[in-house]
Design a protein around this motif. Structure first.
Motif, mmCIF file in Angstrom:
data_model
loop_
_atom_site.group_PDB
_atom_site.id
_atom_site.type_symbol
_atom_site.label_atom_id
_atom_site.label_comp_id
_atom_site.label_asym_id
_atom_site.label_seq_id
_atom_site.Cartn_x
_atom_site.Cartn_y
_atom_site.Cartn_z
ATOM 1 N N ILE A 1 0.831 -1.207 0.000
ATOM 2 C CA ILE A 1 0.000 0.000 0.000
ATOM 3 C C ILE A 1 0.866 1.258 0.000
ATOM 4 N N ASP B 1 0.744 1.797 -4.890
ATOM 5 C CA ASP B 1 -0.073 0.577 -4.797
ATOM 6 C C ASP B 1 0.350 -0.424 -5.877
ATOM 7 N N SER C 1 -3.087 7.520 -3.378
ATOM 8 C CA SER C 1 -3.425 6.115 -3.165
ATOM 9 C C SER C 1 -4.662 6.025 -2.276
#
Ligand code: PLP
Length: 421
Positions: free
Chosen positions: A3, A15, A34
């Protein structure tokens, strides 16, 4: 999936998607966010700080793109707004009106009326004059409103943040002095026009130490307890935002320490608590991508002249803020002192001064890190530069979340009067 922003095989990815590929498709300068990193930060804050005893009202001012707001609304957040425009954004993004708090030191009559009409949850007033104005306008409406009126206090607490974003000292324009708060609150509570919401405090932004928060909250609690002893209802304590992030090495701020401070101050006391984080939820979840136009050697340093500028990200110029800046693709060579500067005709136009970077070439892509909060939202069209576009990485897809502005869009804003035609 990893992440957020990480280097994978020599390439910074968001990501898991290479930033080079995103810039190749959408151009530069470009903001990339993100969604997964925003969700992760929200969960971290909710767990560590709210911990079942409070709710998040996301500070819309930190990033007001409708897609970002929709994402946070879906996560369960409410919204903290500071203008009628932000109210319209919050409502359009899907925040329930009752989960919106209207902060800010100077609301116009139109903004107050619109908030009362929309039935937002709470307006926080910041002066006697503003309390009187809200009461008068609510009275004129001639019907009850679900909106409650809260009071922001100024606890006269110093912080270690930049003077321009420090809001808790008595010489700033914010809030009412603690000594006047109880009388003003009584005025609201006995008005018969609008229900009192409680008390609020916000001492500034990018604060790394929990001590000033704790001092401000103790001052707030003191007033609240006094009011309750006098028989007044103080349903909600709005504890503001302000938790900082580490711009230098990317370590998230200590939300656990802030959560512990909440426990120390409020224990099991019977208040609903509200928090207004902005930066903590968004900053690390976004980067500004910019490409090197020219590399120019100077005395004892090199200028990397890039296509992003102060109009895209004003924080370095406005607050002397430091953002980590990294070549997106691994770049060989000994690091050297480098100023990353934009094309705008001001010496103050820079994204970073004195960075240690490897030799940069025309075309190299740089990531300006931690740019998700107070980045795109503060951009301007100075030098007739269209806004950088914004991309959200969500479920493995790179989705544009703003229209690419053109110079034609900017020229279409102006009018030449008949006298000059
Ligand atoms: C009233 C209020 N609440 C919340 C915030 C959000 O602060 P931060 O982004 O530092 O969490 C601000 C910004 O300064 C603010 O003015």
């Amino acid at each position: 999936m990893i992440i957020g922003f990480h280097r994978i095989d020599g390439q910074i990815c968001c990501d898991g998607i290479a930033l080079e590929a995103i810039a190749a498709e959408f151009g530069s300068p470009l903001y990339v966010y993100s969604a997964a990193a925003i969700e992760a930060a929200y969960s971290r804050f909710d767990r560590a700080v709210c911990n079942g005893r409070g709710v998040v009202h996301f500070a819309v001012k930190s990033n007001s793109n409708l897609a970002i707001l929709r994402l946070l609304a879906r996560l369960g957040a409410g919204a903290d707004i500071v203008s009628g425009g932000e109210m319209q954004r919050a409502l359009k993004a899907g925040f329930a009106p009752e989960k919106i708090i209207f902060s800010g030191v100077g609301k116009t009559d139109q903004e107050i009326e619109a908030a009362l009409e929309a039935g937002i949850g709470q307006i926080n007033a910041e002066s006697l004059s503003e309390v009187e104005r809200v009461l008068a306008l609510a009275r004129n409406m001639g019907r009850s409103t679900p909106c409650r009126l809260g009071l922001r206090i100024n606890p006269d607490v110093a912080t270690d943040t930049h003077a321009k974003i420090s809001t808790g000292k008595s010489d700033t324009k914010f809030g009412v002095p603690a000594a006047e708060a109880a009388d003003l609150y009584r005025l609201i509570a006995t008005s018969g026009v609008i229900e009192p919401a409680g008390l609020a405090v916000h001492i500034g932004s990018q604060i790394m130490d929990e001590a000033p928060f704790e001092a401000a909250w103790i001052a707030l609690l003191d007033i609240a307890e006094g009011l309750r002893e006098d028989g007044f209802d103080v349903p909600m304590l709005d504890l503001g935002g302000g938790l900082g992030i580490d711009y230098r090495d990317g370590t998230p701020a200590d939300a656990d320490a802030l959560g512990a401070a909440v426990t120390r101050v409020f224990g099991n006391r019977p208040y609903r608590l509200g928090f207004e984080p902005g930066r903590y939820l968004l900053a690390e979840a976004g980067v500004l991508l910019t490409r090197v136009l020219h590399s120019k050697p100077a005395t004892e340093k090199t200028f990397a002249i890039v296509d992003g500028a102060m109009n895209d990200l004003i924080r370095p110029t406005l607050y002397e803020a430091w953002h980590r800046i990294e070549p997106v693709s691994d770049t060989a060579g000994a690091v050297q002192p480098t100023d990353i500067v934009g094309p705008v005709c001001e010496t103050g136009d820079y994204l970073g001064l004195g960075h240690s970077l490897p030799p940069l070439q025309r075309g190299d892509l740089l990531a300006v890190r931690s740019a998700g909060a107070y980045g795109a939202v503060m951009r301007s069209n100075y030098n007739t530069r269209p806004f950088a576009a914004e991309i959200l990485i969500i479920n493995g897809e790179a989705r544009p979340i703003s229209v690419q502005q053109t110079v034609a869009d900017l020229l279409a804003q102006d009018r030449i009067p008949p006298e000059l035609q």
